[in-house]
Motif scaffolding. Sequence first.
Motif, PDB file in Angstrom:
ATOM      1  N   ASP A  15      56.891  55.836  81.864  1.00  0.00           N
ATOM      2  CA  ASP A  15      56.011  55.008  81.033  1.00  0.00           C
ATOM      3  C   ASP A  15      56.839  54.110  80.107  1.00  0.00           C
ATOM      4  O   ASP A  15      56.518  52.933  79.934  1.00  0.00           O
ATOM      5  N   ALA A  16      57.906  54.680  79.535  1.00  0.00           N
ATOM      6  CA  ALA A  16      58.760  53.899  78.633  1.00  0.00           C
ATOM      7  C   ALA A  16      59.467  52.774  79.385  1.00  0.00           C
ATOM      8  O   ALA A  16      59.657  51.674  78.861  1.00  0.00           O
ATOM      9  N   MET A  17      59.851  53.020  80.635  1.00  0.00           N
ATOM     10  CA  MET A  17      60.524  51.986  81.432  1.00  0.00           C
ATOM     11  C   MET A  17      59.547  50.908  81.881  1.00  0.00           C
ATOM     12  O   MET A  17      59.951  49.814  82.240  1.00  0.00           O
ATOM     13  N   SER A  18      58.251  51.242  81.865  1.00  0.00           N
ATOM     14  CA  SER A  18      57.224  50.275  82.278  1.00  0.00           C
ATOM     15  C   SER A  18      56.626  49.530  81.096  1.00  0.00           C
ATOM     16  O   SER A  18      55.581  48.904  81.222  1.00  0.00           O
ATOM     17  N   GLY A  19      57.250  49.644  79.944  1.00  0.00           N
ATOM     18  CA  GLY A  19      56.781  48.904  78.780  1.00  0.00           C
ATOM     19  C   GLY A  19      55.932  49.705  77.819  1.00  0.00           C
ATOM     20  O   GLY A  19      55.485  49.187  76.806  1.00  0.00           O
ATOM     21  N   GLY A  20      55.687  50.973  78.148  1.00  0.00           N
ATOM     22  CA  GLY A  20      54.903  51.817  77.255  1.00  0.00           C
ATOM     23  C   GLY A  20      55.714  52.238  76.045  1.00  0.00           C
ATOM     24  O   GLY A  20      56.939  52.141  76.021  1.00  0.00           O
ATOM     25  N   THR A  21      55.016  52.677  75.038  1.00  0.00           N
ATOM     26  CA  THR A  21      55.674  53.163  73.826  1.00  0.00           C
ATOM     27  C   THR A  21      55.738  54.677  73.883  1.00  0.00           C
ATOM     28  O   THR A  21      54.709  55.342  73.846  1.00  0.00           O
TER      29      THR A  21
END
Length: 138
Positions: A15-21
């Motif tokens: 999720d973090a690599m996909s732009g999530g926080t």
Amino acid sequence: MKYMLMVLGRQADYDAMSGGTPEKGAAWTEADLKAMFDFMGALNNDLAESGELVDAQGLTAPSEARLVSATRDGQPVISDGPYGETKEVLAGYWVLDCASIDRATEIAARVATCPQPEGAPDYPVVVRPIQDGTPDFA
């Protein structure tokens, strides 16, 4: 002998690599992703050049996985990921043909230096020999 090197990750990492926080860790920027992919590309090129690379793959997010088991009468029981109790899952792997486990460990140490944003979780790289033939349990 062949060895499998495994890297771990969590759904939150994808999720973090996909732009999530992320709740913990760090958000990845495009520059962070480029640095990681450049590092992995250079590593794979070096391993291919040395003749040690058999295969290497990154896996999709755990949320895209299916868990499959079977009832006693063989009927499939399928559930979607992410995994219930397991937080870290296999995120990618290399199959290498190395002279020794020491060489595989040396490569794993290089994998462990893959660039990532400050605060991102560090996971160990797992090194396991691949069984050649039927094991002798006697």
